[in-house]
Design a protein around this motif. Structure first.
Motif, PDB file in Angstrom:
ATOM      1  N   ARG A 190      -5.093  -8.649   4.159  1.00 24.70           N
ATOM      2  CA  ARG A 190      -6.059  -8.547   5.246  1.00 24.70           C
ATOM      3  C   ARG A 190      -5.618  -7.556   6.318  1.00 24.70           C
ATOM      4  NH1 ARG A 190      -5.896 -13.984   3.951  1.00 24.70           N
ATOM      5  NH2 ARG A 190      -7.885 -14.967   3.485  1.00 24.70           N
ATOM      6  N   SER A 191      -4.484  -6.937   6.131  1.00 21.14           N
ATOM      7  CA  SER A 191      -3.940  -6.068   7.182  1.00 21.14           C
ATOM      8  C   SER A 191      -4.885  -4.915   7.532  1.00 21.14           C
ATOM      9  CB  SER A 191      -2.605  -5.488   6.728  1.00 21.14           C
ATOM     10  OG  SER A 191      -2.140  -4.588   7.695  1.00 21.14           O
ATOM     11  N   PRO A 192      -5.058  -4.668   8.824  1.00 24.94           N
ATOM     12  CA  PRO A 192      -5.847  -3.515   9.241  1.00 24.94           C
ATOM     13  C   PRO A 192      -5.053  -2.208   9.130  1.00 24.94           C
ATOM     14  CG  PRO A 192      -5.098  -4.726  11.163  1.00 24.94           C
ATOM     15  CD  PRO A 192      -4.608  -5.477   9.962  1.00 24.94           C
ATOM     16  N   ALA A 193      -3.769  -2.289   8.834  1.00 21.49           N
ATOM     17  CA  ALA A 193      -2.932  -1.093   8.819  1.00 21.49           C
ATOM     18  C   ALA A 193      -3.136  -0.287   7.539  1.00 21.49           C
ATOM     19  CB  ALA A 193      -1.463  -1.485   8.951  1.00 21.49           C
ATOM     20  N   ASP A 194      -3.040   1.034   7.681  1.00 16.76           N
ATOM     21  CA  ASP A 194      -3.076   1.930   6.529  1.00 16.76           C
ATOM     22  C   ASP A 194      -1.690   2.464   6.200  1.00 16.76           C
ATOM     23  OD1 ASP A 194      -6.111   2.208   6.212  1.00 16.76           O
ATOM     24  OD2 ASP A 194      -5.813   2.711   8.317  1.00 16.76           O
ATOM     25  N   LEU A 195      -0.862   2.575   7.253  1.00 15.20           N
ATOM     26  CA  LEU A 195       0.444   3.204   7.087  1.00 15.20           C
ATOM     27  C   LEU A 195       1.528   2.407   7.805  1.00 15.20           C
ATOM     28  CD1 LEU A 195      -0.901   6.705   8.029  1.00 15.20           C
ATOM     29  CD2 LEU A 195       0.375   6.320   5.906  1.00 15.20           C
ATOM     30  N   TYR A 196       2.753   2.473   7.257  1.00 10.66           N
ATOM     31  CA  TYR A 196       3.895   1.863   7.926  1.00 10.66           C
ATOM     32  C   TYR A 196       5.022   2.887   7.985  1.00 10.66           C
ATOM     33  CZ  TYR A 196       7.968  -1.119   8.749  1.00 10.66           C
ATOM     34  OH  TYR A 196       9.125  -1.663   9.242  1.00 10.66           O
ATOM     35  N   TRP A 197       5.593   3.047   9.171  1.00 10.23           N
ATOM     36  CA  TRP A 197       6.682   4.002   9.361  1.00 10.23           C
ATOM     37  C   TRP A 197       7.858   3.221   9.936  1.00 10.23           C
ATOM     38  CZ3 TRP A 197       5.866   9.159  12.566  1.00 10.23           C
ATOM     39  CH2 TRP A 197       6.976   9.990  12.379  1.00 10.23           C
ATOM     40  N   GLY A 198       8.825   2.932   9.103  1.00  9.22           N
ATOM     41  CA  GLY A 198       9.941   2.079   9.521  1.00  9.22           C
ATOM     42  C   GLY A 198      11.210   2.875   9.738  1.00  9.22           C
ATOM     43  N   GLN A 199      12.113   2.281  10.546  1.00  4.61           N
ATOM     44  CA  GLN A 199      13.320   3.016  10.917  1.00  4.61           C
ATOM     45  C   GLN A 199      14.445   2.904   9.913  1.00  4.61           C
ATOM     46  OE1 GLN A 199      15.094   2.335  14.676  1.00  4.61           O
ATOM     47  NE2 GLN A 199      13.709   3.692  15.744  1.00  4.61           N
ATOM     48  N   ASP A 200      14.379   1.943   8.992  1.00  2.00           N
ATOM     49  CA  ASP A 200      15.453   1.943   8.011  1.00  2.00           C
ATOM     50  C   ASP A 200      14.971   1.487   6.640  1.00  2.00           C
ATOM     51  OD1 ASP A 200      17.336  -1.106   8.689  1.00  2.00           O
ATOM     52  OD2 ASP A 200      15.222  -0.750   8.327  1.00  2.00           O
ATOM     53  N   ALA A 201      15.783   1.791   5.673  1.00  2.00           N
ATOM     54  CA  ALA A 201      15.412   1.550   4.288  1.00  2.00           C
ATOM     55  C   ALA A 201      15.252   0.075   3.994  1.00  2.00           C
ATOM     56  CB  ALA A 201      16.476   2.161   3.369  1.00  2.00           C
ATOM     57  N   GLY A 202      16.015  -0.774   4.693  1.00  2.68           N
ATOM     58  CA  GLY A 202      15.949  -2.208   4.442  1.00  2.68           C
ATOM     59  C   GLY A 202      14.538  -2.756   4.591  1.00  2.68           C
ATOM     60  N   ALA A 203      13.878  -2.383   5.686  1.00  4.14           N
ATOM     61  CA  ALA A 203      12.522  -2.872   5.942  1.00  4.14           C
ATOM     62  C   ALA A 203      11.557  -2.349   4.882  1.00  4.14           C
ATOM     63  CB  ALA A 203      12.069  -2.451   7.338  1.00  4.14           C
ATOM     64  N   MET A 204      11.734  -1.081   4.482  1.00  3.94           N
ATOM     65  CA  MET A 204      10.855  -0.497   3.467  1.00  3.94           C
ATOM     66  C   MET A 204      11.015  -1.265   2.150  1.00  3.94           C
ATOM     67  SD  MET A 204       9.785   1.895   5.509  1.00  3.94           S
ATOM     68  CE  MET A 204       8.522   2.547   4.476  1.00  3.94           C
ATOM     69  N   GLY A 205      12.280  -1.542   1.802  1.00  3.46           N
ATOM     70  CA  GLY A 205      12.568  -2.260   0.564  1.00  3.46           C
ATOM     71  C   GLY A 205      11.939  -3.651   0.565  1.00  3.46           C
ATOM     72  N   ALA A 206      12.025  -4.332   1.716  1.00  7.56           N
ATOM     73  CA  ALA A 206      11.479  -5.688   1.797  1.00  7.56           C
ATOM     74  C   ALA A 206       9.967  -5.674   1.581  1.00  7.56           C
ATOM     75  CB  ALA A 206      11.816  -6.311   3.152  1.00  7.56           C
ATOM     76  N   LEU A 207       9.263  -4.701   2.166  1.00  8.63           N
ATOM     77  CA  LEU A 207       7.810  -4.621   2.005  1.00  8.63           C
ATOM     78  C   LEU A 207       7.438  -4.246   0.577  1.00  8.63           C
ATOM     79  CD1 LEU A 207       6.580  -2.924   5.288  1.00  8.63           C
ATOM     80  CD2 LEU A 207       6.450  -5.318   4.620  1.00  8.63           C
ATOM     81  N   SER A 208       8.224  -3.356   0.008  1.00  8.56           N
ATOM     82  CA  SER A 208       7.969  -2.935  -1.356  1.00  8.56           C
ATOM     83  C   SER A 208       8.105  -4.132  -2.309  1.00  8.56           C
ATOM     84  CB  SER A 208       8.949  -1.826  -1.728  1.00  8.56           C
ATOM     85  OG  SER A 208       8.888  -1.553  -3.092  1.00  8.56           O
ATOM     86  N   LYS A 209       9.142  -4.916  -2.067  1.00 11.65           N
ATOM     87  CA  LYS A 209       9.409  -6.092  -2.886  1.00 11.65           C
ATOM     88  C   LYS A 209       8.277  -7.112  -2.755  1.00 11.65           C
ATOM     89  CE  LYS A 209      13.541  -8.824  -3.708  1.00 11.65           C
ATOM     90  NZ  LYS A 209      14.743  -9.287  -2.989  1.00 11.65           N
ATOM     91  N   ALA A 210       7.702  -7.192  -1.551  1.00  7.71           N
ATOM     92  CA  ALA A 210       6.613  -8.151  -1.323  1.00  7.71           C
ATOM     93  C   ALA A 210       5.284  -7.658  -1.899  1.00  7.71           C
ATOM     94  CB  ALA A 210       6.469  -8.419   0.172  1.00  7.71           C
ATOM     95  N   GLY A 211       5.300  -6.473  -2.513  1.00  9.33           N
ATOM     96  CA  GLY A 211       4.089  -5.968  -3.154  1.00  9.33           C
ATOM     97  C   GLY A 211       3.013  -5.502  -2.191  1.00  9.33           C
ATOM     98  N   LEU A 212       3.426  -5.089  -1.006  1.00 10.92           N
ATOM     99  CA  LEU A 212       2.439  -4.708   0.006  1.00 10.92           C
ATOM    100  C   LEU A 212       2.194  -3.205   0.063  1.00 10.92           C
ATOM    101  CD1 LEU A 212       3.663  -7.083   2.832  1.00 10.92           C
ATOM    102  CD2 LEU A 212       1.526  -7.268   1.574  1.00 10.92           C
ATOM    103  N   LEU A 213       3.021  -2.442  -0.659  1.00  6.63           N
ATOM    104  CA  LEU A 213       2.909  -0.993  -0.551  1.00  6.63           C
ATOM    105  C   LEU A 213       2.176  -0.402  -1.755  1.00  6.63           C
ATOM    106  CD1 LEU A 213       6.519  -0.187   0.735  1.00  6.63           C
ATOM    107  CD2 LEU A 213       4.474  -0.797   2.038  1.00  6.63           C
ATOM    108  N   ALA A 214       1.323   0.570  -1.450  1.00  6.65           N
ATOM    109  CA  ALA A 214       0.569   1.223  -2.521  1.00  6.65           C
ATOM    110  C   ALA A 214       1.421   2.324  -3.143  1.00  6.65           C
ATOM    111  CB  ALA A 214      -0.709   1.827  -1.952  1.00  6.65           C
TER     112      ALA A 214
END
Lengths: 535, 332
Positions: free
Chosen positions: B72-96
């Motif tokens: 349901r997220s209104p966001a289109d893009l995420y810009w994070g400061q470190d790889a850890g956060a990117m990895g966590a979102l990727s693992k949660a299946g939220l990234l296209a």
């Protein structure tokens, strides 16, 4: 904030306390119920997240020895802050109400201003002070040990929460009937005995009210505790969300924290049961101020130290940031717009909180029952819950039930009001306790409806309490961070958010004017509160 | 009068809220600060006519928010400061998944194996030192050398700092927990001096309190910017040493985005030479593409690829394990 209690005549017949209220008008019952139901949202959310784990993990999470350590640390922190704020607030309240010390009005304003200091600014100020390259070492060459951990967190929290206790104590001391102590003296009690047996018991409700607000604040505070890196529940929750991206264990920790908060609230209602005496039925006579004499040589250094630490330090750190690398002048032009956005959300939130606190206060004071107590105490859930957890609960709730509200200003305002309802409730309830219901009854019998009664009879007598409630909420919202991050409309940057995003990129100088705007503007509203108070 | 005040406040609030209801074409959740992001956004809007609304926040908190919002997220893009956060979102299946022409030409240290996100800029770890007090032969080959007797009391570090913790996570991935713990304890007993962050460590070398420091590469250039004679230099460890970890700020398109085409265009814009030039020229981070003018104060692009250890950035998400280790070592 005056805790003196006038007996309120309950509308139902005396006898056994009843569970369900009878004869509570709908315009009081309905908003109270709405508030209580709203408070169930974060509880429901946390419960849902908490039980997402499979049972083995669950047992592991709930019974980790670390939880016990966190509990002990959190209790130690709350106890430390309560003790330290008492040491800060009590003498100050005593000096401005009971002695002949000069500049009382200014001292009172100074005693409330620290409320306006955001926790992270205070923590930065303390951390930046000590250490090899602390401000102190750079300016004077004198090196202070780094301020951090338990003592750092205790000190930082105390320095900006003591005004809650100060406001309560000041009102209680000012409202104390002078005849009481004089009667005690005439009965041969010594000064010390009078304090212990007469004054102190009358101050207990004020002390308890202040301690409760402060202790609950300590439980939920992320900012200062996280910067000081003290392992309390709130810091553990913070590291769970930010470090491990784990919402299950974080939910358990938040639930444990809430249980702790509710036990504080219950403890408070047990202690503040006693009735307090007045002599005669006339107006309470204020005490004659006690001449300070030589004691002023003790009083002034104490006041200097208190205000240097609580106001001087944060102001100094902001000035230091600003001078370190003065930002472009055009930068200051953005402060007013940002300020307007902050205030534009904080003011409606404060009014909304007060609007719900009023019926809640009426319910408990005019129609006391276990049910009323339960409803009123539920207001503390929003205040005690870690703001990040509350914000996530509202994200969850609004996306499923009212997606059109999600990340709108309305959502931010509602959530802020939920987080601070308990703060508005305190002064309004105290004000209501001091008015007698007979006036309202008279207005009713003269044919005034609820609105007309409110405008003509109730509001004029409660306006101080309402104003105090509104200001307390307003000041809190002006510096609020986690809820704003998650729920503000996209692009709606407030002062607090700007301060955070600049400091996190190391641009302290650019953050300084915005942080200063928070402190100055909130201080002005506090000043307004105290001038409106009148004599 | 009071009633009119209430009414006025309510009306004011509604008016304030109204213009915000108009939605931009893209919504970006940014863990990077406004001062850095804003110029890029206006450039992008000017170039493409696509409007972008930005929600600024803490990298980790925004990642948790995205998890809560889910599809349901209104966001289109995420810009994070470190790889850890990117990895966590990727693992949660939220990234296209990104079109692979976006990342296929980038060096391995800048891409995710999942193809779900890509680095927007690089932030290398280095050893900063005093050229006066540290002899050439004293420059360590490996971060592990710093527990050696000759470095006793001369090294600064910041165990509570986020980028230091990412470095420890990488060390755990590469060299296992036991060896990392032993190193932490060794450093501690070798009298490593604890600082609050990178800036104070660099300052500490200049002021003569320490001779070496474990820091990110972009702090020293900021000092040199205002004082060209600043008495500190920095170097990499030997090629491939974990001490040279290159962490990244990452950009990703969200699975929930209803405007993926425009979102992908934004990703391409961040990897364009104009944006890359801005990262390296203005904030001293490493570009992820080659076609920019080298910032003279940073190491050469190819040199960076030689020295950096080969770590899968998606593995840097276990910060909790790192915090536990730091606690075990008595550093937190």
């Amino acid at each position: 904030m005056k805790p003196m209690r006038h007996p309120a005549t309950p509308h139902h017949a005396p006898g056994l306390p009843r569970l369900l209220p009878r004869g509570v008008p709908l315009h009081i019952l309905l908003p109270s119920l709405i508030a209580a139901v709203a408070m169930l949202v974060p509880l429901f959310y946390l419960g849902l997240r908490a039980f997402e784990a499979d049972s083995a993990t669950l047992v592991d999470l709930v019974f980790r020895p670390r939880n016990l350590q966190l509990l002990i640390n959190t209790l130690a922190l709350a106890a430390g802050v309560v003790a330290l704020t008492t040491l800060m607030a009590f003498p100050l309240a005593w000096l401005v109400t009971r002695t002949d010390i000069r500049f009382k009005k200014s001292l009172t304003v100074l005693g409330v201003i620290p409320l306006a200091v955001p926790g992270y600014v205070m923590a930065y100020a303390l951390i930046g002070l000590g250490g090899n390259y602390g401000v102190l070492a750079q300016l004077t060459g004198f090196q202070l040990p780094r301020i951090q951990g338990y003592w750092g967190a205790t000190l930082a929290l105390s320095l900006y929460t003591f005004p809650y206790l100060f406001l309560n104590l000041r009102a209680a001391l000012a409202g104390l009937d002078g005849n009481l102590e004089e009667s005690a003296r005439s009965l041969g009690y010594s000064q010390r005995e009078i304090f212990r047996r007469v004054t102190l018991p009358h101050l207990m409700p004020a002390l308890m009210a202040g301690w409760l607000v402060i202790a609950l604040y300590v439980l939920g505070d992320f900012g200062a505790v996280a910067l000081m890196r003290y392992e309390a529940f709130s810091y553990a929750i913070y590291t769970q969300y930010s470090g491990a991206f784990d919402r299950v264990y974080a939910a358990w920790l938040a639930l444990m924290l809430l249980a702790l908060a509710l036990s504080f609230v219950m403890l408070d209602s047990l202690v503040v049961k006693r009735k307090l005496a007045r002599i005669g039925t006339g107006v309470a006579r204020p005490m004659t101020p006690m001449p300070l004499g030589r004691a002023r040589f003790l009083a002034w250094p104490y006041l200097m130290a208190l205000f240097t630490a609580s106001i001087g330090l944060p102001v100094m750190i902001l000035a230091y940031w600003l001078l370190l690398a003065p930002p472009d002048l055009s930068f200051f032009a953005r402060v007013p717009g940002t300020l307007l956005r902050s205030a534009g959300a904080a003011l409606p939130a404060a009014l909304l909180a007060a609007a719900f606190a009023l019926p809640l206060a009426f319910l408990t004071v005019r129609y006391p029952s276990p049910f009323a107590t339960l409803i009123e105490r539920s207001a503390y859930i929003g205040y005690a819950i870690p703001p990040l957890a509350l914000a996530l609960a509202m994200v969850f709730f609004s996306l499923r039930t009212a997606p059109f509200l999600y990340q709108t200003l309305a959502m931010l305002i509602i959530t802020w009001a939920m987080a601070s309802l308990a703060l508005a409730l305190g002064p309004i309830r105290s004000a209501l306790l001091q008015t007698r219901p007979s006036m309202e009854e008279a207005a009713h019998s003269l044919g005034h409806g609820p609105i007309s009664t409110f405008v003509n009879v109730i509001f004029p007598r409660l306006h101080r309490g309402i104003l105090a409630g509104v200001v307390l909420v307003f000041v809190l919202c002006m510096k609020e961070l986690p809820i704003t991050f998650l729920l503000a409309p996209t692009g709606y940057t407030t002062l607090a958010v700007t301060v955070f995003t600049r400091t996190s990129e190391g641009m302290l100088a650019e953050a300084a004017p915005f942080a200063a705007a928070i402190v100055v503007f909130s201080s002005l509203s506090v000043g307004l509160l105290l001038t409106k108070e009148g004599k | 009068m009071h009633k009119s005040l209430f009414t006025a406040a309510t009306v004011a609030a509604t008016l304030l809220a109204a213009p915000l209801a108009s939605a931009a074409d893209l919504t970006l959740y940014s863990g990077r600060g406004e001062s850095m992001v804003e110029p890029l956004i206006s450039q992008f809007e000017q170039n493409t006519g696509i409007s972008v609304a930005v929600r600024y926040g803490d990298t980790a908190q925004l990642a948790v928010l995205l998890q809560e919002e889910g599809r349901r997220s209104p966001a289109d893009l995420y810009w994070g400061q470190d790889a850890g956060a990117m990895g966590a979102l990727s693992k949660a299946g939220l990234l296209a998944e990104l079109p692979n022409d976006i990342y296929e030409n980038l060096p391995g240290i800048y891409t995710s194996e999942t193809g779900n996100w890509v680095a927007a800029s690089g932030r290398a770890r280095v050893v900063a030192y005093s050229p006066e007090r540290a002899g050439e032969d004293e420059l360590p080959d490996s971060a592990f050398d710093l527990v050696d007797e000759r470095y006793e009391g001369r090294v600064g570090w910041a165990p509570t700092n986020g980028s230091f913790q990412s470095f420890i996570t990488a060390m755990r991935v590469e060299h296992c927990d036991e060896r990392t713990l032993a190193w932490l304890e060794g450093m501690k007993s070798n009298g490593a001096v604890t600082f609050r962050n990178n800036t104070t460590q660099v300052q500490g070398i200049a002021d003569g309190e320490i001779d070496f420091a474990l820091v990110n590469s972009y702090y020293l250039p900021r000092f040199l910017d205002s004082d060209a004679d600043f008495p500190v230099e920095q170097a990499f460890f030997a090629d491939g040493d974990i001490g040279n970890l290159v962490n990244v700020a990452g950009i990703a398109v969200l699975e929930s985005s209803d405007n993926r085409e425009a979102a992908v265009e934004f990703v391409r814009f961040l990897l364009s030479s104009a944006a890359q030039q801005y990262f390296t020229g203005n904030v001293y981070e490493y570009p992820v593409t080659r076609d920019v003018i080298q910032n003279p104060v940073l190491e050469d692009f190819d040199r960076l690829l030689e020295v950096s250890p080969q770590i899968d950035l998606d593995d840097l998400e276990d910060l909790e394990g790192t915090l536990n280790l730091l606690r075990d070592a008595g550093l937190l």
